[in-house]
Design an enzyme around this catalytic site. Structure first.
Site, short mmCIF file in Angstrom:
data_model
loop_
_atom_site.label_atom_id
_atom_site.label_comp_id
_atom_site.label_asym_id
_atom_site.label_seq_id
_atom_site.Cartn_x
_atom_site.Cartn_y
_atom_site.Cartn_z
N TYR A 124 0.87 -1.08 -0.07
CA TYR A 124 0.11 -0.06 -0.10
C TYR A 124 0.82 1.22 -0.04
CZ TYR A 124 -3.70 3.13 1.40
OH TYR A 124 -4.45 4.07 1.50
N ARG A 146 -10.64 -0.79 10.58
CA ARG A 146 -9.99 0.53 10.78
C ARG A 146 -10.94 1.09 12.05
NH1 ARG A 146 -10.40 3.77 4.79
NH2 ARG A 146 -11.75 2.35 4.37
N1 LIG Z 1 -10.43 6.31 4.19
C1 LIG Z 1 -9.00 6.94 4.56
O1 LIG Z 1 -9.06 7.19 5.75
C2 LIG Z 1 -8.02 7.10 3.63
C3 LIG Z 1 -6.65 7.43 4.05
C4 LIG Z 1 -5.83 7.75 3.10
C5 LIG Z 1 -5.84 7.20 1.65
N2 LIG Z 1 -7.19 6.85 1.33
C6 LIG Z 1 -7.40 6.63 -0.23
O2 LIG Z 1 -8.63 7.08 -0.67
C7 LIG Z 1 -9.45 6.00 -1.78
C8 LIG Z 1 -10.58 5.66 -1.18
O3 LIG Z 1 -10.42 4.85 0.07
P1 LIG Z 1 -11.92 4.51 0.88
O4 LIG Z 1 -11.59 4.83 2.28
O5 LIG Z 1 -12.81 5.11 0.30
O6 LIG Z 1 -11.48 3.00 0.68
P2 LIG Z 1 -12.75 1.78 0.03
O7 LIG Z 1 -11.95 0.30 0.00
O8 LIG Z 1 -13.87 2.05 0.64
O9 LIG Z 1 -12.60 2.26 -1.28
C9 LIG Z 1 -11.84 1.85 -2.69
C10 LIG Z 1 -12.64 1.47 -3.77
O10 LIG Z 1 -11.59 1.18 -4.86
C11 LIG Z 1 -12.33 0.07 -5.33
N3 LIG Z 1 -11.10 -0.83 -6.13
C12 LIG Z 1 -10.09 -1.38 -5.38
N4 LIG Z 1 -9.40 -1.90 -6.20
C13 LIG Z 1 -9.78 -1.61 -7.58
C14 LIG Z 1 -9.60 -1.89 -8.90
N5 LIG Z 1 -8.40 -2.58 -9.26
N6 LIG Z 1 -10.18 -1.49 -10.03
C15 LIG Z 1 -11.50 -0.50 -9.66
N7 LIG Z 1 -11.82 -0.16 -8.33
C16 LIG Z 1 -11.11 -0.71 -7.31
C17 LIG Z 1 -12.98 -0.62 -4.54
O11 LIG Z 1 -13.96 -1.43 -4.68
C18 LIG Z 1 -13.76 0.51 -3.39
O12 LIG Z 1 -14.97 0.74 -4.11
C19 LIG Z 1 -7.91 5.11 -1.68
O13 LIG Z 1 -7.28 5.17 -2.72
C20 LIG Z 1 -7.47 5.20 -0.24
O14 LIG Z 1 -6.04 4.66 -0.64
C21 LIG Z 1 -8.46 6.85 2.25
#
Ligand SMILES: NC(=O)c1ccc[n+]([C@@H]2O[C@H](COP(=O)([O-])OP(=O)(O)OC[C@H]3O[C@@H](n4cnc5c(N)ncnc54)[C@H](O)[C@@H]3O)[C@@H](O)[C@H]2O)c1
Length: 325
Positions: free
Chosen positions: A155, A196
């Protein structure tokens, strides 16, 4: 191509959101539609769900495409938000090779699309690029302290490489890029079982189970409510091409895990007790954003205090836990 030109003359845009069925993505899709844009939500449903976007499915301005971003995508849009990537350790460690591919190959594919369309593209990067930081709070100029070969590396290093690709596409091909480093964000549509801390504590409290604290619970995190984050994304997308970031978005208010657990117990009225377990490998001890750059560049700040955001999140999870029966 003709339609592309027409849409660029109006303020209504066609916006691609990868990972749009996930936690943050679903809120972003809803907000974009509210503002009058058309949204193309692309997701492979690895962690995202149709339930997250259920209220949008019947909307004229919403289109859903099941697609994995590790494969090329040819669509016509005006702006791209690249969020596709599992974000919680249980999910991203389930298939670490696919996690790195999603970040790296996914970035290549989405940047290739942005290049073809000359469209601005925003990357949902992460505070994990700072690793276990030796600078506190974390400023964007800090290069990080990341283990390249540990269980979290798929990651952390995947996201770091994605940032590299974004900046190289910007320097080499002139693509307008926007890199946001997201710090812990919480709110409705988080997974109930993704490990989380906010969702974990709330679900454990609502089920009346013991609340799991890793280590002594003195490690700190900052928690940003999802609506604040989404507002920051959109403000970043609206900046002129020279603004590339990276820009931290998060809530600088720092809480220990013990404090968070106590607030959750109080707000849920739960009888849960605390259960201590060993700290996982490479778990950062402290994490807090310096958001001066976001304030200065975007005029952005957090507006939703932790307790207020937790109340909304607890409401959401009450529904989820009730449906489990
Ligand atoms: N939630 C947080 O606190 C946080 C913190 C830092 C970064 N982020 C980043 O924000 C983004 C969204 O995070 P989130 O918390 O909503 O997570 P999440 O897991 O709920 O959302 C990620 C989405 O991406 C989709 N996905 C995964 N692999 C894929 C692929 N190969 N092709 C198409 N779709 C794919 C999943 O099905 C999901 O809907 C991510 O990139 C994550 O790294 C989130």
């Amino acid at each position: 191509m003709a339609t592309q030109h027409i849409s660029r003359y109006s303020t209504r845009k066609r916006v691609l959101v990868t990972g749009g069925a996930g936690f943050i993505g679903s809120h972003l899709c809803a907000r974009l539609i509210e503002q009058g844009h058309e949204v193309l939500c692309v997701d492979n449903f690895f962690t995202g769900t149709r339930a997250n976007i259920a209220p949008l499915l019947d909307h004229d301005s919403f289109e859903l495409m099941r697609h994995d971003v590790t494969f090329p995508l040819y669509v016509e849009v005006d702006e791209i938000y690249n969020l596709a990537c599992p974000a919680s350790p249980v999910h991203y460690q389930f298939d670490p090779v696919q996690t790195t591919k999603t970040s790296v190959v996914g970035a290549v594919n989405m940047l290739g699309l942005a290049k073809r369309l000359r469209a601005p593209i925003l990357q949902a990067s992460t505070s994990e690029v700072y690793g276990d930081p030796s600078v506190h709070p974390q400023v964007e100029s800090y290069w990080g302290n990341v283990n390249p070969i540990g269980p979290r590396s798929c990651y952390d290093e995947g996201k770091r490489c994605a940032e590299t690709l974004f900046f190289d596409y910007n320097r080499q091909h002139g693509i307008p890029i926007k890199v946001i480093r997201i710090f812990n964000t919480y709110g409705p549509h988080m997974h109930p079982n993704d490990g989380r801390v906010v969702s974990n504590f709330i679900v454990q409290a609502l089920r009346g189970q013991d609340i799991t604290i890793y280590g002594d619970g003195q490690q700190t995190r900052s928690f940003c409510y999802v609506d604040d984050l989404v507002r920051g994304f959109m403000a970043m997308m609206a900046t002129p091409n020279e603004v590339t970031g990276p820009i931290n978005l998060g809530n600088p208010g720092e809480f220990t895990m013990l404090e968070l657990a106590q607030i959750v117990i109080e707000l849920t009225g739960s009888t849960s007790r605390l259960e201590h377990r060993p700290l996982p490998q490479d778990d950062p001890k402290q994490r807090r954003p310096d958001i001066s750059k976001a304030k200065e560049t975007l005029g952005w700040d957090v507006t939703i205090p932790l307790r207020e955001g937790l109340v909304k999140t607890i409401d959401y999870f009450r529904g989820v836990v009730a449906r489990e029966g």
